[in-house]
Design an enzyme around this catalytic site. Structure first.
Site, short mmCIF file in Angstrom:
data_model
loop_
_atom_site.label_atom_id
_atom_site.label_comp_id
_atom_site.label_asym_id
_atom_site.label_seq_id
_atom_site.Cartn_x
_atom_site.Cartn_y
_atom_site.Cartn_z
N ASP A 1 6.57 -17.15 9.85
CA ASP A 1 5.40 -17.32 10.71
C ASP A 1 4.09 -17.33 9.93
O ASP A 1 3.01 -17.48 10.52
CB ASP A 1 5.36 -16.25 11.81
CG ASP A 1 5.35 -14.82 11.29
OD1 ASP A 1 5.94 -14.57 10.23
OD2 ASP A 1 4.77 -13.94 11.97
N HIS A 2 4.19 -17.20 8.61
CA HIS A 2 3.01 -17.26 7.75
C HIS A 2 3.05 -18.43 6.77
O HIS A 2 2.03 -18.74 6.16
CB HIS A 2 2.85 -15.96 6.97
CG HIS A 2 2.57 -14.77 7.85
ND1 HIS A 2 1.32 -14.20 7.96
CD2 HIS A 2 3.38 -14.07 8.69
CE1 HIS A 2 1.37 -13.18 8.82
NE2 HIS A 2 2.62 -13.09 9.27
N HIS B 1 -2.29 -11.16 15.10
CA HIS B 1 -0.84 -11.03 14.94
C HIS B 1 -0.26 -10.20 16.09
O HIS B 1 0.42 -9.20 15.89
CB HIS B 1 -0.52 -10.39 13.57
CG HIS B 1 0.89 -10.62 13.11
ND1 HIS B 1 1.91 -9.74 13.39
CD2 HIS B 1 1.44 -11.61 12.38
CE1 HIS B 1 3.03 -10.18 12.85
NE2 HIS B 1 2.77 -11.33 12.22
N HIS C 1 2.36 -13.35 2.60
CA HIS C 1 3.78 -13.09 2.35
C HIS C 1 4.60 -14.26 2.86
O HIS C 1 4.06 -15.19 3.49
CB HIS C 1 4.22 -11.76 2.99
CG HIS C 1 4.15 -11.73 4.47
ND1 HIS C 1 2.96 -11.76 5.19
CD2 HIS C 1 5.13 -11.63 5.42
CE1 HIS C 1 3.22 -11.69 6.47
NE2 HIS C 1 4.53 -11.62 6.65
N HIS D 1 7.20 -14.59 5.03
CA HIS D 1 7.84 -14.71 6.33
C HIS D 1 7.43 -16.04 6.97
O HIS D 1 6.30 -16.50 6.81
CB HIS D 1 7.48 -13.54 7.23
CG HIS D 1 8.34 -12.34 7.00
ND1 HIS D 1 7.95 -11.06 7.35
CD2 HIS D 1 9.58 -12.21 6.46
CE1 HIS D 1 8.92 -10.20 7.04
NE2 HIS D 1 9.91 -10.87 6.49
N ASP E 1 0.84 -8.70 6.91
CA ASP E 1 1.62 -7.77 7.72
C ASP E 1 1.84 -6.47 6.96
O ASP E 1 2.20 -6.47 5.77
CB ASP E 1 2.97 -8.39 8.06
CG ASP E 1 2.84 -9.56 9.03
OD1 ASP E 1 1.70 -9.91 9.39
OD2 ASP E 1 3.88 -10.12 9.41
N HIS F 1 5.41 -3.70 3.79
CA HIS F 1 6.08 -4.50 4.80
C HIS F 1 7.54 -4.67 4.38
O HIS F 1 7.97 -4.16 3.35
CB HIS F 1 5.36 -5.84 4.96
CG HIS F 1 5.78 -6.64 6.15
ND1 HIS F 1 5.98 -6.08 7.39
CD2 HIS F 1 6.05 -7.97 6.30
CE1 HIS F 1 6.34 -7.02 8.24
NE2 HIS F 1 6.40 -8.17 7.60
#
Length: 307
Positions: free
Chosen positions: A66-67, A269, A62, A64, A211, A140
């Site tokens: 942090d990914h 995570h 996805h 976000h 996530d 999510h």
């Protein structure tokens, strides 16, 4: 198959844990795939067994930060290193636009062909190595995907004593029989691979979920996994935070592994709020699903062939 964790934290990097990135290495070849690419992933690669020229594909769960914040930099570095082989990237809708925008405003030009395929629930592809990757929709705050990597069935164990008893001498014929083929002996006798080998063994199943809060999609993807990677962002006592951000607790990750009849669960995570206390997350998960391990940056987990 071997999983190597390049980043295991959630949200923001810490001294101990970088943000999300996992490498999956193919047996014997050194080729590998990358799942997610948080900020600083290429720094962790420098400390890993992975080589830049062996990276074959990238899968993004996805969008976000942090990914994905590390992805443009990784691609730019790959180009600066002079690598020209094509690279395929798979992820949710919006991935192509994200990369194009970054490259446009930073005047970045790649020296290799980049295939960006936006995928969704039900997508599947079989790759040259024989592995099939399937993806499914999770639950999510943004579109999030999970990936299921399936190895094809493997040949059963070859019994050279049986082959010899049937008149097959050691040599090239053994290799053919191991592959399940049929050989014809000089006297005309026919020996089939199934006569001297055990039944085919199931291929391995590795599942990496993005996530997600608990949902049917996650369970469907995880069903029968030999190795399941699941986020465990919060402890159960902080479940209100998990619901607000649509994440999972360690106990919920373990419960899904139990219901999916997974072989092993690896939790990752982990929220930085538990820095120095991550073993509480591991203990909570193991109370529900004992075959649980906790990933740390630089840790690796093997998924061995079925006996």
């Amino acid at each position: 198959m071997e999983l190597y964790f390049l980043g295991t934290g959630a949200g923001a990097p810490s001294k101990e844990r970088n943000v999300s990135a996992v490498g999956l290495r193919q047996p014997r070849t050194g080729r590998w795939w990358l799942f997610d690419c948080g900020e600083g992933t290429q720094h962790r690669m420098a400390e890993s067994p992975f080589k830049w020229n062996r990276l074959e594909a990238v899968f993004i769960t996805h969008l976000h930060g942090d990914h994905v914040f590390g992805l443009p930099g990784l691609l730019a570095s790959r180009s600066l290193l002079g690598l020209t082989s094509p690279l395929a990237i798979f992820g949710p809708s919006g991935l192509r636009g994200y990369l194009e925008s970054v490259f446009q405003f930073t005047d970045t030009h790649l020296g290799f062909a980049l295939e960006v395929e936006e995928i969704g629930d039900g997508w599947a592809r079989t790759f040259a190595c024989g592995w099939t990757v399937r993806c499914g929709k999770l639950c999510h705050s943004v579109e999030s995907l999970g990936f299921r990597v399936e190895e094809p069935p493997q040949p059963g164990r070859f019994h050279p004593d049986k082959a010899l008893a049937l008149g097959v001498e050691p040599g090239p014929a053994y290799a053919r029989l191991k592959r399940g083929e049929t050989v014809v002996l000089p006297g005309g006798r026919i020996v089939a691979g199934r006569d001297v080998t055990d039944p085919p063994r199931p291929g391995r199943r590795v599942v990496l979920l993005g996530d997600t809060e608990p949902c049917t999609g996650a369970l469907t993807l995880a069903e029968g996994a030999d190795l399941l990677v699941h986020e465990a962002t919060f402890l159960s006592r902080d479940e209100p935070l998990a619901r607000r951000s649509r994440h999972s607790t360690a106990a919920e990750a373990a419960d899904l592994a139990r219901r999916a009849k997974a072989g092993k669960l690896v939790i990752t995570h982990l929220s930085p709020r538990y820095a120095g206390r991550e073993l509480e997350l591991l203990a909570e998960a193991r109370a529900v699903f004992p075959a649980t391990e906790m990933a740390i940056d630089g840790s690796s987990f093997r998924c061995d062939p079925h006996p």
